[in-house]
Design a protein around this motif. Structure first.
Motif, PDB file in Angstrom:
ATOM      1  N   ALA A  80     -23.999 -81.111   9.698  1.00  0.00           N
ATOM      2  CA  ALA A  80     -23.152 -82.282   9.451  1.00  0.00           C
ATOM      3  C   ALA A  80     -21.763 -81.828   8.993  1.00  0.00           C
ATOM      4  O   ALA A  80     -20.732 -82.374   9.425  1.00  0.00           O
ATOM      5  CB  ALA A  80     -23.799 -83.180   8.403  1.00  0.00           C
ATOM      6  N   HIS A  81     -21.726 -80.834   8.125  1.00  0.00           N
ATOM      7  CA  HIS A  81     -20.468 -80.301   7.609  1.00  0.00           C
ATOM      8  C   HIS A  81     -19.637 -79.699   8.742  1.00  0.00           C
ATOM      9  O   HIS A  81     -18.435 -79.955   8.866  1.00  0.00           O
ATOM     10  CB  HIS A  81     -20.822 -79.233   6.554  1.00  0.00           C
ATOM     11  N   ARG A  82     -20.286 -78.919   9.589  1.00  0.00           N
ATOM     12  CA  ARG A  82     -19.561 -78.285  10.689  1.00  0.00           C
ATOM     13  C   ARG A  82     -19.077 -79.317  11.700  1.00  0.00           C
ATOM     14  O   ARG A  82     -17.986 -79.197  12.254  1.00  0.00           O
ATOM     15  CB  ARG A  82     -20.455 -77.239  11.366  1.00  0.00           C
ATOM     16  N   ALA A  83     -19.895 -80.307  11.942  1.00  0.00           N
ATOM     17  CA  ALA A  83     -19.472 -81.363  12.879  1.00  0.00           C
ATOM     18  C   ALA A  83     -18.224 -82.064  12.348  1.00  0.00           C
ATOM     19  O   ALA A  83     -17.249 -82.288  13.084  1.00  0.00           O
ATOM     20  CB  ALA A  83     -20.600 -82.364  13.079  1.00  0.00           C
ATOM     21  N   ALA A  84     -18.257 -82.416  11.053  1.00  0.00           N
ATOM     22  CA  ALA A  84     -17.088 -83.081  10.458  1.00  0.00           C
ATOM     23  C   ALA A  84     -15.861 -82.171  10.540  1.00  0.00           C
ATOM     24  O   ALA A  84     -14.749 -82.624  10.844  1.00  0.00           O
ATOM     25  CB  ALA A  84     -17.390 -83.454   9.013  1.00  0.00           C
ATOM     26  N   TYR A  85     -16.079 -80.887  10.298  1.00  0.00           N
ATOM     27  CA  TYR A  85     -14.954 -79.948  10.313  1.00  0.00           C
ATOM     28  C   TYR A  85     -14.323 -79.852  11.702  1.00  0.00           C
ATOM     29  O   TYR A  85     -13.097 -79.852  11.846  1.00  0.00           O
ATOM     30  CB  TYR A  85     -15.436 -78.578   9.849  1.00  0.00           C
ATOM     31  N   LEU A  86     -15.150 -79.782  12.722  1.00  0.00           N
ATOM     32  CA  LEU A  86     -14.595 -79.668  14.076  1.00  0.00           C
ATOM     33  C   LEU A  86     -13.841 -80.933  14.482  1.00  0.00           C
ATOM     34  O   LEU A  86     -12.908 -80.878  15.274  1.00  0.00           O
ATOM     35  CB  LEU A  86     -15.723 -79.388  15.076  1.00  0.00           C
ATOM     36  N   ALA A 102     -10.933 -78.325   6.111  1.00  0.00           N
ATOM     37  CA  ALA A 102     -12.160 -77.970   5.400  1.00  0.00           C
ATOM     38  C   ALA A 102     -12.407 -78.893   4.204  1.00  0.00           C
ATOM     39  O   ALA A 102     -13.546 -79.299   3.949  1.00  0.00           O
ATOM     40  CB  ALA A 102     -12.093 -76.511   4.947  1.00  0.00           C
ATOM     41  N   ASP A 103     -11.360 -79.207   3.454  1.00  0.00           N
ATOM     42  CA  ASP A 103     -11.542 -80.082   2.288  1.00  0.00           C
ATOM     43  C   ASP A 103     -12.028 -81.468   2.718  1.00  0.00           C
ATOM     44  O   ASP A 103     -12.940 -82.036   2.129  1.00  0.00           O
ATOM     45  CB  ASP A 103     -10.226 -80.222   1.515  1.00  0.00           C
ATOM     46  N   ALA A 104     -11.368 -82.000   3.744  1.00  0.00           N
ATOM     47  CA  ALA A 104     -11.750 -83.339   4.201  1.00  0.00           C
ATOM     48  C   ALA A 104     -13.167 -83.323   4.764  1.00  0.00           C
ATOM     49  O   ALA A 104     -13.944 -84.264   4.534  1.00  0.00           O
ATOM     50  CB  ALA A 104     -10.764 -83.831   5.252  1.00  0.00           C
ATOM     51  N   ALA A 105     -13.512 -82.264   5.492  1.00  0.00           N
ATOM     52  CA  ALA A 105     -14.860 -82.198   6.068  1.00  0.00           C
ATOM     53  C   ALA A 105     -15.919 -82.173   4.975  1.00  0.00           C
ATOM     54  O   ALA A 105     -16.973 -82.800   5.093  1.00  0.00           O
ATOM     55  CB  ALA A 105     -14.977 -80.954   6.952  1.00  0.00           C
ATOM     56  N   GLU A 106     -15.635 -81.456   3.907  1.00  0.00           N
ATOM     57  CA  GLU A 106     -16.582 -81.413   2.781  1.00  0.00           C
ATOM     58  C   GLU A 106     -16.759 -82.811   2.187  1.00  0.00           C
ATOM     59  O   GLU A 106     -17.886 -83.253   1.942  1.00  0.00           O
ATOM     60  CB  GLU A 106     -16.072 -80.429   1.725  1.00  0.00           C
ATOM     61  N   ASP A 107     -15.650 -83.492   1.970  1.00  0.00           N
ATOM     62  CA  ASP A 107     -15.734 -84.849   1.417  1.00  0.00           C
ATOM     63  C   ASP A 107     -16.495 -85.782   2.357  1.00  0.00           C
ATOM     64  O   ASP A 107     -17.323 -86.585   1.931  1.00  0.00           O
ATOM     65  CB  ASP A 107     -14.334 -85.420   1.186  1.00  0.00           C
ATOM     66  N   ILE A 108     -16.191 -85.683   3.643  1.00  0.00           N
ATOM     67  CA  ILE A 108     -16.810 -86.598   4.613  1.00  0.00           C
ATOM     68  C   ILE A 108     -18.318 -86.354   4.686  1.00  0.00           C
ATOM     69  O   ILE A 108     -19.112 -87.302   4.648  1.00  0.00           O
ATOM     70  CB  ILE A 108     -16.152 -86.409   5.994  1.00  0.00           C
ATOM     71  N   ARG A 143     -21.558 -74.743  24.237  1.00  0.00           N
ATOM     72  CA  ARG A 143     -22.555 -74.934  23.179  1.00  0.00           C
ATOM     73  C   ARG A 143     -22.682 -73.667  22.338  1.00  0.00           C
ATOM     74  O   ARG A 143     -22.661 -73.709  21.109  1.00  0.00           O
ATOM     75  CB  ARG A 143     -23.908 -75.283  23.785  1.00  0.00           C
ATOM     76  N   ASP A 144     -22.790 -72.517  23.001  1.00  0.00           N
ATOM     77  CA  ASP A 144     -22.939 -71.269  22.256  1.00  0.00           C
ATOM     78  C   ASP A 144     -21.724 -71.005  21.369  1.00  0.00           C
ATOM     79  O   ASP A 144     -21.844 -70.524  20.242  1.00  0.00           O
ATOM     80  CB  ASP A 144     -23.143 -70.095  23.220  1.00  0.00           C
ATOM     81  N   ALA A 145     -20.535 -71.335  21.906  1.00  0.00           N
ATOM     82  CA  ALA A 145     -19.320 -71.112  21.114  1.00  0.00           C
ATOM     83  C   ALA A 145     -19.304 -72.014  19.882  1.00  0.00           C
ATOM     84  O   ALA A 145     -19.000 -71.578  18.765  1.00  0.00           O
ATOM     85  CB  ALA A 145     -18.085 -71.361  21.978  1.00  0.00           C
ATOM     86  N   LEU A 146     -19.649 -73.288  20.064  1.00  0.00           N
ATOM     87  CA  LEU A 146     -19.613 -74.219  18.931  1.00  0.00           C
ATOM     88  C   LEU A 146     -20.697 -73.889  17.912  1.00  0.00           C
ATOM     89  O   LEU A 146     -20.517 -74.115  16.707  1.00  0.00           O
ATOM     90  CB  LEU A 146     -19.765 -75.665  19.418  1.00  0.00           C
ATOM     91  N   GLN A 147     -21.832 -73.387  18.392  1.00  0.00           N
ATOM     92  CA  GLN A 147     -22.906 -73.040  17.444  1.00  0.00           C
ATOM     93  C   GLN A 147     -22.443 -71.947  16.490  1.00  0.00           C
ATOM     94  O   GLN A 147     -22.989 -71.785  15.404  1.00  0.00           O
ATOM     95  CB  GLN A 147     -24.141 -72.542  18.200  1.00  0.00           C
ATOM     96  N   GLY A 148     -21.438 -71.171  16.912  1.00  0.00           N
ATOM     97  CA  GLY A 148     -20.994 -70.064  16.067  1.00  0.00           C
ATOM     98  C   GLY A 148     -19.944 -70.445  15.049  1.00  0.00           C
ATOM     99  O   GLY A 148     -19.490 -69.589  14.282  1.00  0.00           O
ATOM    100  N   VAL A 149     -19.545 -71.731  15.020  1.00  0.00           N
ATOM    101  CA  VAL A 149     -18.459 -72.100  14.113  1.00  0.00           C
ATOM    102  C   VAL A 149     -18.903 -71.991  12.655  1.00  0.00           C
ATOM    103  O   VAL A 149     -20.076 -72.238  12.308  1.00  0.00           O
ATOM    104  CB  VAL A 149     -17.967 -73.537  14.413  1.00  0.00           C
ATOM    105  N   ARG A 150     -17.998 -71.576  11.819  1.00  0.00           N
ATOM    106  CA  ARG A 150     -18.230 -71.510  10.374  1.00  0.00           C
ATOM    107  C   ARG A 150     -17.079 -72.216   9.684  1.00  0.00           C
ATOM    108  O   ARG A 150     -15.928 -71.923   9.971  1.00  0.00           O
ATOM    109  CB  ARG A 150     -18.271 -70.062   9.877  1.00  0.00           C
TER     110      ARG A 150
END
Lengths: 200, 397
Positions: A57-63, A68-74, B9-16
């Protein structure tokens, strides 16, 4: 640790499945157990749901919002909203898309609002450059994603990070399926045009 | 799935996400302390919850034991959940005077002093006229002046998307708004629409109170410009700078909220005062108390929201005085709003889904708290409810 079974009504067993967001059928069955336990008041189940679903969920919000701050809040507020509404949650439905619907819609709202109103620190926090290797994403791909509008990014994230079908995305975003397909197609075309080297 | 799909998909799975492990820990501390519906079973968890509360309490001790935190000591104590205790489940009245204007996903609402509210229609943003008799609203390509019952007095359609409309005061003869990156001005009766400046940043313009119709805006290079809107004669212009979040006149002085600092400019644009948050904290928003109320003449009192780790604080900042903590809590605060007389400060606590009404100048140490804010402004959509934005607090009744 918290994960022993017993009084938690099967929560420990669900946790021992060790599934995070993947394998939809297994995860849904585990989520259903956890949601049932959480609705009965198990704090272990609440933590298990959080640990299982936070990262994606955090990564989805971030993308989607690229901050990063907003994604954490969201993501955090999405979890809080889901937990507050847990007593109204229909256990026959899967938890995961319900949570993702809340988080992704909030992320879209935030991105739209930011497009209209500049926020404090946006310059410092909003744009991740190619130098930010810690993002773990090809810099060109990240830059190409940034060129999409928030709705297109959301469709791409729901489809390719979270693994939903266009029909599921349409239901989550309250959109016609054709609109989702169009956003996916246009988004992918723009990514591919920018990233022949990455996406072939 | 095509090969292209698979590679994406593989690229997005690697996001941090940067700092994502610490973010998860911070979020869990907030979520764990949140009230969850249903009877939670505490057996076997009490020691862990106590340890968690102790850890969070330690994080707030610095606030509470410092002189700046003295005012919140009474109620912060060990109360660390995201949400004030004993919050009212519904908004039944507003403290002090006036009515609120609230932007929600369904459109703007007027909230009256008795807590009753009315949806004004499918507009995106709203702003009060100087006496609260009308609101100027925008949505898509349309700008309109409407009465508090939602009746439109006039509408204006532009080719570009419009927003950030602001009505001047006290005479109410001018409205400034943005169309894309252009600043435009229209008379309060909807006539005489014209362009005033181009290459303007997406920051709401601000009218200086008074009959001269002096308007401040921000250029896309971060310069702050003040101009007499009727004659187009410049009053002052600063050099380019970093991003500006908001402009607000306090009498004849202009409060500029930039990325991580506040600036107070004098009538000729001279920098009078600068304030930055404590090291490690990020400034999220700032709002000055209205002039003419209890505000000091040197630029008044500013409510500044800062964020450090998982804790947000709202500080009372004023020139020549140490910052004072009004409130601290886990999670995120939205920009606060002062009541028209400057006696109350409405602090939207997004993470707690609450509004807190603080009384900065003495009064009861505990805030008046209202819970379930998102659902109250999203009737019929309880699970998709979005936390609304407080757009204004007017003397209007």
């Amino acid at each position: 640790m918290l994960w022993s079974g017993g009084e938690d009504g099967g929560v420990g067993a669900a946790l021992r499945l060790g599934v995070e967001d993947g394998a939809a059928g297994t995860a849904s069955r585990g989520d259903a157990t956890l949601v049932r336990a959480a609705q009965r008041g198990s704090e272990e189940a609440v933590e298990a749901l959080f640990r299982r679903h936070w990262r994606r969920a955090h990564r989805a919000a971030y993308l989607i919002v690229r901050d990063a701050d907003a994604a954490e809040d969201i993501a955090q507020e999405g979890f809080l909203a889901a937990l507050r509404a847990l007593d109204r949650f229909d256990r026959r439905r899967p938890f995961r898309p319900w949570l993702h619907r809340i988080v992704v819609n909030r992320a879209i709202d935030h991105a739209r609002a930011r497009a209209l109103r500049r926020e404090v620190g946006e310059e410092a926090a909003g744009e991740i450059t190619a130098a930010d290797g810690e993002v773990g994403l090809d810099p060109d791909l990240y830059a190409a994603l940034a060129q999409l509008d928030a709705e297109q990014r959301a469709a791409i994230v729901l489809r390719h990070l979270l693994g939903y079908t266009p029909g599921e995305i349409a239901r989550m975003l309250d959109l016609p399926r054709g609109t989702v397909n169009s956003r996916l197609r246009r988004g992918l075309d723009r990514l591919a045009a920018s990233l022949d080297g990455v996406l072939g | 799935m095509t090969d292209r799909d698979r590679r994406l998909r593989d690229a997005l799975q690697g996001v941090r996400v940067p700092d994502e492990t610490a973010a998860e820990d911070r979020a869990w501390r907030v979520v764990a302390a949140a009230p969850v519906t249903g009877p939670r079973v505490a057996a076997g968890r009490r020691h862990r919850r106590r340890a968690l509360q102790a850890a969070l309490a330690l994080a707030l001790i610095a606030l509470v034991v410092s002189p700046a935190g003295a005012s919140v000591r009474h109620w912060v104590a060990a109360r660390i959940e995201p949400g004030a205790p004993r919050a009212k489940p519904v908004l039944s009245s507003l403290p002090g005077v006036g009515s609120l204007l609230v932007d929600s996903a369904q459109g703007p609402w007027v909230v009256h002093p008795d807590g009753s509210k009315r949806l004004l229609g499918r507009w995106r943003e709203a702003s009060w006229s100087p006496h609260g008799r009308f609101a100027v609203v925008t949505g898509g390509h349309e700008l309109a002046a409407i009465e508090p019952d939602g009746t439109a007095r006039w509408t204006l359609t532009r080719p570009g998307r419009v927003g950030e409309a602001r009505w001047n005061g006290p005479d109410g003869y001018r409205i400034a708004y943005l169309e894309g990156s252009a600043l435009r001005v229209v008379a309060g009766d909807g006539t005489g629409d014209r362009g005033l400046a181009r290459n303007v940043a997406r920051v709401a313009p601000a009218w200086r109170p008074g009959p001269a119709h002096v308007l401040a805006y921000v250029t896309d290079r971060g310069a702050v410009v003040a101009v007499r809107a009727d004659s187009r004669r410049g009053v002052f212009a600063t050099g380019p700078g970093d991003a500006v979040a908001s402009l607000q006149w306090v009498g004849d002085r202009l409060l500029v909220t930039r990325a991580n600092r506040l600036q107070l400019l004098g009538p000729s644009g001279k920098l009078l005062w600068t304030w930055a948050p404590p090291p490690g904290a990020r400034l999220r928003s700032a709002t000055a108390a209205p002039a003419g109320g209890t505000a000091a003449p040197d630029g008044g009192r500013v409510a500044a929201v800062v964020r450090q780790g998982s804790t947000s604080r709202v500080l009372l900042v004023s020139k020549g005085h140490a910052a004072r903590v009004l409130f601290a809590g886990p999670g995120a605060f939205a920009p606060p709003r002062w009541s028209p007389d400057g006696a109350w400060l409405l602090l939207p606590w997004r993470s707690a889904d609450q509004w807190l009404f603080l009384h900065p100048a003495g009064g009861p140490p505990k805030p008046h708290a209202v819970a379930n804010v998102a659902a109250q402004f999203s009737p019929g959509d309880p699970t998709g409810a979005r936390f609304p934005t407080v757009a204004g607090w007017s003397r209007s009744r």
